[in-house]
Design a protein around this motif. Structure first.
Motif, PDB file in Angstrom:
ATOM      1  N   UNK A   1      22.231  55.458  68.163  1.00 38.73           N
ATOM      2  CA  UNK A   1      21.864  54.952  69.479  1.00 38.73           C
ATOM      3  C   UNK A   1      22.921  55.102  70.545  1.00 38.73           C
ATOM      4  N   UNK A   2      23.942  55.892  70.284  1.00 42.36           N
ATOM      5  CA  UNK A   2      25.057  56.005  71.210  1.00 42.36           C
ATOM      6  C   UNK A   2      25.293  57.450  71.590  1.00 42.36           C
ATOM      7  N   UNK A   3      26.039  57.649  72.692  1.00 44.44           N
ATOM      8  CA  UNK A   3      26.465  58.985  73.083  1.00 44.44           C
ATOM      9  C   UNK A   3      25.309  59.841  73.566  1.00 44.44           C
ATOM     10  N   UNK A   4      25.427  61.169  73.389  1.00 44.88           N
ATOM     11  CA  UNK A   4      24.383  62.087  73.852  1.00 44.88           C
ATOM     12  C   UNK A   4      23.149  61.986  72.970  1.00 44.88           C
ATOM     13  N   UNK A   5      22.225  62.920  73.127  1.00 41.41           N
ATOM     14  CA  UNK A   5      20.961  62.850  72.405  1.00 41.41           C
ATOM     15  C   UNK A   5      21.074  63.290  70.952  1.00 41.41           C
ATOM     16  N   UNK A   6      22.257  63.658  70.504  1.00 38.90           N
ATOM     17  CA  UNK A   6      22.444  64.101  69.136  1.00 38.90           C
ATOM     18  C   UNK A   6      23.849  63.759  68.663  1.00 38.90           C
ATOM     19  N   UNK A   7      24.047  63.829  67.359  1.00 41.72           N
ATOM     20  CA  UNK A   7      25.358  63.660  66.745  1.00 41.72           C
ATOM     21  C   UNK A   7      25.770  64.999  66.161  1.00 41.72           C
ATOM     22  N   UNK A   8      26.931  65.482  66.535  1.00 34.68           N
ATOM     23  CA  UNK A   8      27.413  66.755  66.018  1.00 34.68           C
ATOM     24  C   UNK A   8      27.966  66.558  64.616  1.00 34.68           C
ATOM     25  N   UNK A   9      27.490  67.354  63.674  1.00 32.04           N
ATOM     26  CA  UNK A   9      28.048  67.337  62.327  1.00 32.04           C
ATOM     27  C   UNK A   9      29.070  68.454  62.149  1.00 32.04           C
ATOM     28  N   UNK A  10      28.710  69.645  62.578  1.00 31.75           N
ATOM     29  CA  UNK A  10      29.631  70.795  62.501  1.00 31.75           C
ATOM     30  C   UNK A  10      29.208  71.786  63.575  1.00 31.75           C
TER      31      UNK A  10
END
Length: 205
Positions: free
Chosen positions: A108-117
């Motif tokens: 629920x935080x930051x941009x619309x996605x979470x970077x994994x790699x």
């Protein structure tokens, strides 16, 4: 109650070592145990003009409850930076496997996605490939052929607060996604990643 233990750095089975270009088991560090020397560090280039200063993630237990065997990325500043090398400039065929344990706050935080790699841009270079999680927990592989982006997404979200193995396999335009070894989705026209000189970053949004 649970007990945390320390363990030796795991060795991959022989059948998984063929063609291996990078293996980061996080045995108290971000060293590449594939033998190719693609060692990671906890510092990287800051984002020009956006006020971003990179930081080190927090060492924690892995899925076996072994100490100092995984890293927690608590915000968009944490990352592991892996310098560019020819072995990481993949194009026509590759496989990326990542163990992840997303928590409730992460979606629920930051941009619309979470970077994994990601090998996706940087000073003097463009986008190549990137693996992300949406805030709904859907894994996505993006590729860029120096002209357009293409992507393949999972059909269902992975579990929160639990370890999941995300594996994307790509060969000559055909991409497949597996979650915990179970087939999830495929796409037959994913673009080949372009050869770029950008570093690889684990995490950082």
């Amino acid at each position: 109650n649970s007990t945390s233990t320390t363990s030796a750095c795991p060795t991959l089975p022989t059948n998984l070592q063929t063609g291996l270009v990078g293996y980061w088991p996080f045995c108290g560090n971000a060293n590449d145990e594939s033998g190719n020397g693609n060692n990671g560090s906890f510092t990287g280039p800051s984002c020009i003009g956006c006020g971003l200063v990179t930081a080190a993630p927090t060492s924690t237990v892995d899925r076996f409850n072994s100490l100092s065997s995984s890293y927690e990325f608590s915000n968009g500043f944490d990352l592991i930076n892996i310098p560019n090398s020819s072995s990481l400039q993949v194009s026509s065929q590759f496989t990326i496997s990542i163990w992840v344990n997303p928590n409730l706050g992460g979606y629920g935080q930051g941009p619309s996605y979470l970077t994994l790699l990601q090998k996706w841009g940087g000073t003097g270079s463009g986008a190549s490939y990137m693996v992300t999680l949406t805030h709904a927990g859907i894994p996505i592989l993006y590729t860029n052929n120096a002209i357009t982006n293409t992507s393949i997404s999972g059909l269902n979200p992975i579990s929160l607060n639990a370890w999941s193995l995300i594996t994307f396999s790509f060969q000559n335009g055909v991409a497949s996604l597996y979650i915990n070894g179970v087939f999830s989705n495929s796409l037959s026209n994913l673009g080949n990643p372009s050869i770029e000189n950008s570093n690889i970053e684990i995490a950082r949004n």
